[in-house]
Design an enzyme around this catalytic site. Structure first.
Site, PDB file in Angstrom:
ATOM      1  N   CYS A  90      55.321  68.865  41.665  1.00  0.00           N
ATOM      2  CA  CYS A  90      55.601  67.462  41.988  1.00  0.00           C
ATOM      3  C   CYS A  90      54.605  67.089  43.071  1.00  0.00           C
ATOM      4  O   CYS A  90      54.778  67.474  44.227  1.00  0.00           O
ATOM      5  CB  CYS A  90      57.036  67.274  42.478  1.00  0.00           C
ATOM      6  N   CYS A  93      56.314  64.292  45.700  1.00  0.00           N
ATOM      7  CA  CYS A  93      57.388  64.648  46.641  1.00  0.00           C
ATOM      8  C   CYS A  93      57.828  66.081  46.384  1.00  0.00           C
ATOM      9  O   CYS A  93      57.069  67.007  46.681  1.00  0.00           O
ATOM     10  CB  CYS A  93      58.536  63.634  46.617  1.00  0.00           C
ATOM     11  N   SER A  94      58.999  66.294  45.788  1.00  0.00           N
ATOM     12  CA  SER A  94      59.482  67.675  45.642  1.00  0.00           C
ATOM     13  C   SER A  94      60.393  67.804  44.438  1.00  0.00           C
ATOM     14  O   SER A  94      61.263  68.667  44.426  1.00  0.00           O
ATOM     15  CB  SER A  94      60.228  68.083  46.914  1.00  0.00           C
ATOM     16  N   CYS A  95      60.212  66.947  43.422  1.00  0.00           N
ATOM     17  CA  CYS A  95      61.102  66.972  42.252  1.00  0.00           C
ATOM     18  C   CYS A  95      61.071  68.349  41.591  1.00  0.00           C
ATOM     19  O   CYS A  95      60.003  68.931  41.401  1.00  0.00           O
ATOM     20  CB  CYS A  95      60.682  65.894  41.259  1.00  0.00           C
TER      21      CYS A  95
END
Lengths: 189, 219
Positions: A90, A93-95
């Site tokens: 990702c 962000c941090s998906c």
């Protein structure tokens, strides 16, 4: 940070916004219940059951749900083959597929991984000690929407006839992100 | 926004450094921050994209110098203040100075936890037919919205191929502004590495992003 966070939690509690006991339950769920053991079960089942594997690749959420796991919408499962290796990132962000892998490790959320995975994946794989044949296609899945990606690794050789429980012990978190490979059968036999 | 969060393709961040046997949380406060964020979002005070935008709005030097959960903490403080749910003076004092507001969904209790542990559903019915189909060549538009968007910079202006069609999904660029869900077709688009990074790039690499229809144009 501990003091600042505690102060904020106290304020939110006194305001009547949250019950701290509910926070305990969330923390406990991520520490003890939701983790890569769920994804490992899914992979092991797919290795042993061709119909399940096909259902998983067609509609990940539905197939994982059929095993009794609580999983949210839009899970996309991508299968590794001798010709193609899949990796998940990702960049924005941090998906990450929390439902089946738990919370992402620090490196997955790091600037180094998010910046380099889409540009030089072989060099990132080398940071993890993984070297793929130079002709293997590497396909990056950048989680830029509410779809979540899970890599279905290739079943290791010499695991024929293994039960799903035993197969699951070959499946690491990293191989379901595509930054690792499953364990060798000889490592757990 | 063209912010520091949009990291794909940047150089200089060094090696990826995996930690063997990494714990779920490194400090107790990290779990509390995650849980408080979940609880306050569940109260209906903001949606997932407003939350992401809250992190993107951190100044670049703060973003880079803060750990992951510290970013979550700073975002939470900022969003609570912005929505008048707490006062900046209360943050500074570290204690309650006035009573709380009435939240849309009331106090977050143990009974509400189940709901936040399950991911939401973002698929929606759509009135119009999809403009593209798998196999079509498309260009990621050269757009630079000043607010939240999910089209990474590194694909903008580049040509890729539609790989999958996911149906219509909630459109982050709209919902982040509180302008409604405005569902749009969502596609997976795959790009050749050399299209993105030039002729020196590894020709065996393909990079796929999920892109909403308004991000794409016909080639």
């Amino acid at each position: 940070m501990q003091l600042r966070v505690r102060a904020l939690e106290n304020i939110l509690t006194q305001k009547g916004y949250i019950d701290p006991a509910a926070l305990d339950v969330i923390v406990e769920a991520y520490e003890t219940k939701i983790g890569p053991h769920i994804g490992a079960r899914v992979v092991a089942k797919a290795w042993n059951d061709l119909a399940f594997k096909q259902a998983l690749l067609e509609e990940g959420t539905k197939a994982v749900g059929s095993l009794g796991h609580q999983v949210g919408d839009h899970l996309v499962v991508v299968a590794n083959t001798p010709q193609r290796h899949n990796m998940v990132v990702c960049t924005l962000c941090s998906c990450y597929p929390w439902d089946v892998l738990g919370l992402p490790p620090v490196w997955y959320k790091s600037a180094a991984y998010r910046s380099r995975a889409v540009k030089e994946p072989r060099s990132v794989l080398a940071d993890f000690g993984v070297a793929l044949p130079p002709t293997t296609e590497i396909r990056l899945w950048d989680s830029t929407a509410e779809t979540r990606f899970l890599v279905l690794p290739m079943r290791p050789p010499q695991s024929d006839g293994w039960s799903e429980d035993k197969l699951a012990t070959l499946v690491t978190r990293d191989c379901m992100i595509g930054i690792g490979l499953p364990k060798k059968a000889s490592e757990v036999a | 926004m063209d912010g520091i969060h949009d990291m794909g393709g940047m150089d200089g961040f060094g090696k990826v450094d995996p930690e063997p046997n990494e714990p779920v949380f490194h400090e107790d406060w990290e779990g509390r921050v995650l849980a408080m964020n979940s609880a306050m979002r569940a109260s209906g005070s903001w949606n997932i994209d407003m939350g992401r935008y809250g992190i993107e709005l951190l100044p670049p030097h703060v973003y880079l110098a803060s750990s992951y959960y510290k970013r979550w903490f700073l975002r939470l403080e900022h969003m609570l203040i912005q929505r008048d749910l707490i006062g900046a003076d209360e943050i500074a004092a570290g204690r309650l100075l006035r009573p709380g507001m009435i939240l849309n969904h009331g106090t977050f209790t143990v009974a509400d936890v189940e709901g936040v542990l399950r991911r939401g559903s973002f698929g929606r019915p759509t009135p119009a037919a999809a403009r593209f189909k798998p196999g079509d060549r498309v260009r990621a538009r050269n757009i630079h919205p000043r607010t939240h968007t999910r089209l990474p910079r590194y694909v903008r202006g580049h040509v890729g191929v539609i790989e999958r069609l996911h149906g219509a999904h909630v459109f982050p660029d709209s919902t982040v502004l509180g302008k409604g869900e405005d569902p749009q077709w969502l596609y997976t688009v795959c790009f050749d590495s050399q299209e993105l990074w030039g002729t020196d790039a590894d020709p065996t690499v393909k990079v796929c992003v999920d892109a909403f229809e308004p991000y794409l144009e016909q080639v």
